[in-house]
Design a protein around this motif. Structure first.
Motif, PDB file in Angstrom:
ATOM      1  N   GLY A 156       0.772  -1.238   0.000  1.00 28.18           N
ATOM      2  CA  GLY A 156       0.000   0.000   0.000  1.00 28.18           C
ATOM      3  C   GLY A 156       0.800   1.283   0.000  1.00 28.18           C
ATOM      4  O   GLY A 156       0.394   2.263  -0.600  1.00 28.18           O
ATOM      5  N   GLY A 157       1.943   1.341   0.629  1.00 23.58           N
ATOM      6  CA  GLY A 157       2.704   2.578   0.705  1.00 23.58           C
ATOM      7  C   GLY A 157       3.588   2.859  -0.494  1.00 23.58           C
ATOM      8  O   GLY A 157       4.323   3.839  -0.510  1.00 23.58           O
TER       9      GLY A 157
ATOM     10  N   GLY B 239       2.432   4.315  -7.086  1.00 26.87           N
ATOM     11  CA  GLY B 239       3.066   4.601  -8.364  1.00 26.87           C
ATOM     12  C   GLY B 239       3.959   3.488  -8.876  1.00 26.87           C
ATOM     13  O   GLY B 239       4.164   3.364 -10.086  1.00 26.87           O
ATOM     14  N   LEU B 240       4.499   2.665  -7.976  1.00 23.91           N
ATOM     15  CA  LEU B 240       5.389   1.586  -8.399  1.00 23.91           C
ATOM     16  C   LEU B 240       4.636   0.557  -9.239  1.00 23.91           C
ATOM     17  O   LEU B 240       5.180   0.029 -10.211  1.00 23.91           O
ATOM     18  CB  LEU B 240       6.044   0.921  -7.188  1.00 23.91           C
ATOM     19  N   GLU B 241       3.373   0.297  -8.910  1.00 20.44           N
ATOM     20  CA  GLU B 241       2.595  -0.670  -9.688  1.00 20.44           C
ATOM     21  C   GLU B 241       2.458  -0.224 -11.146  1.00 20.44           C
ATOM     22  O   GLU B 241       2.539  -1.028 -12.074  1.00 20.44           O
ATOM     23  CB  GLU B 241       1.222  -0.935  -9.049  1.00 20.44           C
ATOM     24  N   SER B 242       2.284   1.083 -11.358  1.00 19.08           N
ATOM     25  CA  SER B 242       2.194   1.616 -12.721  1.00 19.08           C
ATOM     26  C   SER B 242       3.533   1.546 -13.445  1.00 19.08           C
ATOM     27  O   SER B 242       3.578   1.270 -14.647  1.00 19.08           O
ATOM     28  CB  SER B 242       1.706   3.068 -12.699  1.00 19.08           C
ATOM     29  N   GLN B 243       4.620   1.783 -12.720  1.00 23.22           N
ATOM     30  CA  GLN B 243       5.953   1.684 -13.323  1.00 23.22           C
ATOM     31  C   GLN B 243       6.233   0.255 -13.781  1.00 23.22           C
ATOM     32  O   GLN B 243       6.815   0.039 -14.849  1.00 23.22           O
ATOM     33  CB  GLN B 243       7.025   2.128 -12.331  1.00 23.22           C
ATOM     34  N   ILE B 244       5.810  -0.718 -12.983  1.00 22.95           N
ATOM     35  CA  ILE B 244       6.016  -2.126 -13.350  1.00 22.95           C
ATOM     36  C   ILE B 244       5.247  -2.444 -14.631  1.00 22.95           C
ATOM     37  O   ILE B 244       5.794  -3.035 -15.563  1.00 22.95           O
ATOM     38  CB  ILE B 244       5.594  -3.056 -12.188  1.00 22.95           C
ATOM     39  N   ILE B 245       3.998  -2.018 -14.695  1.00 21.00           N
ATOM     40  CA  ILE B 245       3.182  -2.285 -15.886  1.00 21.00           C
ATOM     41  C   ILE B 245       3.729  -1.520 -17.094  1.00 21.00           C
ATOM     42  O   ILE B 245       3.775  -2.057 -18.205  1.00 21.00           O
ATOM     43  CB  ILE B 245       1.698  -1.958 -15.625  1.00 21.00           C
ATOM     44  N   ASP B 246       4.171  -0.281 -16.888  1.00 19.44           N
ATOM     45  CA  ASP B 246       4.789   0.479 -17.989  1.00 19.44           C
ATOM     46  C   ASP B 246       5.963  -0.294 -18.578  1.00 19.44           C
ATOM     47  O   ASP B 246       6.120  -0.385 -19.796  1.00 19.44           O
ATOM     48  CB  ASP B 246       5.303   1.835 -17.508  1.00 19.44           C
TER      49      ASP B 246
ATOM     50  N   PHE C  31      -6.983  -4.931  -0.377  1.00 13.09           N
ATOM     51  CA  PHE C  31      -6.728  -4.975   1.057  1.00 13.09           C
ATOM     52  C   PHE C  31      -5.293  -4.656   1.464  1.00 13.09           C
ATOM     53  O   PHE C  31      -4.543  -5.527   1.878  1.00 13.09           O
ATOM     54  CB  PHE C  31      -7.144  -6.332   1.629  1.00 13.09           C
ATOM     55  N   GLY C  32      -4.918  -3.398   1.298  1.00 19.17           N
ATOM     56  CA  GLY C  32      -3.587  -2.965   1.708  1.00 19.17           C
ATOM     57  C   GLY C  32      -2.535  -3.105   0.633  1.00 19.17           C
ATOM     58  O   GLY C  32      -1.387  -2.756   0.854  1.00 19.17           O
ATOM     59  N   ARG C  33      -2.910  -3.623  -0.498  1.00 26.19           N
ATOM     60  CA  ARG C  33      -1.993  -3.740  -1.622  1.00 26.19           C
ATOM     61  C   ARG C  33      -2.439  -2.770  -2.707  1.00 26.19           C
ATOM     62  O   ARG C  33      -3.585  -2.363  -2.756  1.00 26.19           O
ATOM     63  CB  ARG C  33      -2.022  -5.151  -2.212  1.00 26.19           C
ATOM     64  N   ARG C  34      -1.511  -2.435  -3.584  1.00 24.85           N
ATOM     65  CA  ARG C  34      -1.836  -1.657  -4.768  1.00 24.85           C
ATOM     66  C   ARG C  34      -1.614  -2.566  -5.964  1.00 24.85           C
ATOM     67  O   ARG C  34      -0.637  -3.311  -6.001  1.00 24.85           O
ATOM     68  CB  ARG C  34      -0.962  -0.411  -4.871  1.00 24.85           C
ATOM     69  N   ARG C  35      -2.529  -2.462  -6.944  1.00 20.97           N
ATOM     70  CA  ARG C  35      -2.403  -3.322  -8.128  1.00 20.97           C
ATOM     71  C   ARG C  35      -2.878  -2.582  -9.352  1.00 20.97           C
ATOM     72  O   ARG C  35      -3.923  -1.945  -9.348  1.00 20.97           O
ATOM     73  CB  ARG C  35      -3.225  -4.593  -7.950  1.00 20.97           C
TER      74      ARG C  35
END
Length: 144
Positions: free
Chosen positions: A85-86, A89-96, A129-133
């Motif tokens: 959760g904290g 933006g990292l989830e978007s960088q991974i997908i990018d 639940f506390g994760r970003r995806r």
């Protein structure tokens, strides 16, 4: 004759080989993992998947025969970038980065003839639940 298992192995190898270029972190650098993309089933069946984050997953949603010659499969693959959760933006960088490296040239280096097309991207953070995806569908036309 190539199949969806070969496709998943190639996806994992392409991500593993992506160490980054031009000062940008690759998939492996963004996740900090030797194997930065795993099968979706392998992450969600773990007792404590949060210990594996950040990571990317790949799921073959469908693979249908493509009309015409040569014989091909039209595979829809869902890629997910998972972070705690904290780590906004990292989830978007991974997908990018996944979108950048899943190319015909990289698949050819893995011995597959694939024409990738990026599709819909979705943020699914509220459901995790506390994760970003972040999720992205990609159509991969695979010559079998």
């Amino acid at each position: 004759m190539a199949n969806t298992y070969d496709l998943l192995l190639a996806i994992m190898e392409i991500a593993r080989a992506d160490t980054g270029t031009g000062g940008l972190a690759g998939v492996a650098g963004l996740t900090g993992k030797d194997v930065p993309i795993v099968r979706w089933e392998d992450l969600v069946t773990l007792e404590d998947p949060d210990r594996q984050l950040p990571i990317a997953t790949a799921l073959v949603v469908s693979a249908t025969p493509y009309a015409g010659l040569p014989p091909m499969l039209e595979a829809i693959v869902q890629f997910d970038g998972w972070v705690l959760g904290g780590s906004e933006g990292l989830e978007s960088q991974i997908i990018d980065r996944i979108e950048t490296v899943m190319t015909s040239v990289n698949f050819a280096a893995e011995g597959l003839d694939v024409a990738p097309t990026s599709g819909v991207r979705r943020t699914l953070t509220g459901e995790d639940f506390g994760r970003r995806r972040e999720s992205m569908d990609m159509t991969l036309l695979l010559k079998v």
